[in-house]
Design a protein around this motif. Structure first.
Motif, PDB file in Angstrom:
ATOM      1  N   HIS A  46       0.811  -1.215   0.000  1.00 42.43           N
ATOM      2  CA  HIS A  46       0.000   0.000   0.000  1.00 42.43           C
ATOM      3  C   HIS A  46       0.848   1.271   0.000  1.00 42.43           C
ATOM      4  N   GLY A  47       2.144   1.121  -0.177  1.00 41.05           N
ATOM      5  CA  GLY A  47       3.037   2.272  -0.270  1.00 41.05           C
ATOM      6  C   GLY A  47       3.268   2.983   1.051  1.00 41.05           C
ATOM      7  N   GLN A  48       2.975   2.313   2.146  1.00 48.74           N
ATOM      8  CA  GLN A  48       3.172   2.895   3.471  1.00 48.74           C
ATOM      9  C   GLN A  48       4.559   2.508   3.977  1.00 48.74           C
ATOM     10  N   PRO A  49       5.069   3.234   4.962  1.00 50.38           N
ATOM     11  CA  PRO A  49       6.368   2.842   5.530  1.00 50.38           C
ATOM     12  C   PRO A  49       6.265   1.487   6.230  1.00 50.38           C
ATOM     13  N   ILE A  50       7.351   0.757   6.205  1.00 52.76           N
ATOM     14  CA  ILE A  50       7.387  -0.547   6.873  1.00 52.76           C
ATOM     15  C   ILE A  50       7.235  -0.321   8.374  1.00 52.76           C
ATOM     16  N   PRO A  51       6.339  -1.072   9.028  1.00 52.44           N
ATOM     17  CA  PRO A  51       6.154  -0.880  10.470  1.00 52.44           C
ATOM     18  C   PRO A  51       7.447  -1.135  11.243  1.00 52.44           C
ATOM     19  N   THR A  52       7.620  -0.374  12.294  1.00 54.15           N
ATOM     20  CA  THR A  52       8.792  -0.548  13.143  1.00 54.15           C
ATOM     21  C   THR A  52       8.577  -1.741  14.067  1.00 54.15           C
TER      22      THR A  52
END
Length: 98
Positions: free
Chosen positions: A43-49
């Motif tokens: 979805h083009g979101q940052p990879i979760p931390t």
């Protein structure tokens, strides 16, 4: 060079059932964490931390069954996704230069 230690545990070993059970829960937890990261990636979101993955999966049965130190080590996969993105960018640059 990366050194790896291999342990082969046969089915007649006294701890085989427990090790097999913990391996199964570890695998399930890893796949859940990968799923969370993949959905963000697609979805083009940052990879979760690590913390975001932890808070999302800490109530799962797989996490609660494993010792917490082991379960938290499973969540250290954000580095894998970050290195994948960097490798993909470098591949694209090399492809354009050719």
């Amino acid at each position: 060079m990366r050194l790896v230690e291999l342990h082969i545990i046969k089915q007649n070993h006294k701890g085989f059932r427990e090790i097999d059970k913990m391996s199964f829960f570890s695998k399930n937890l890893f796949k859940c964490a990968v799923y969370v990261c993949r959905q963000a990636f697609f979805h083009g979101q940052p990879i979760p931390t690590f913390n975001q993955i932890y808070h999302e999966l800490k109530k799962s049965n797989d996490y609660q069954t494993l010792p917490s130190k082991v379960a938290q080590l499973v969540f250290k996969l954000d580095k894998c996704f970050k290195s994948y993105r960097e490798a993909k960018k470098e591949y694209q640059l090399n492809l354009q230069q050719s």
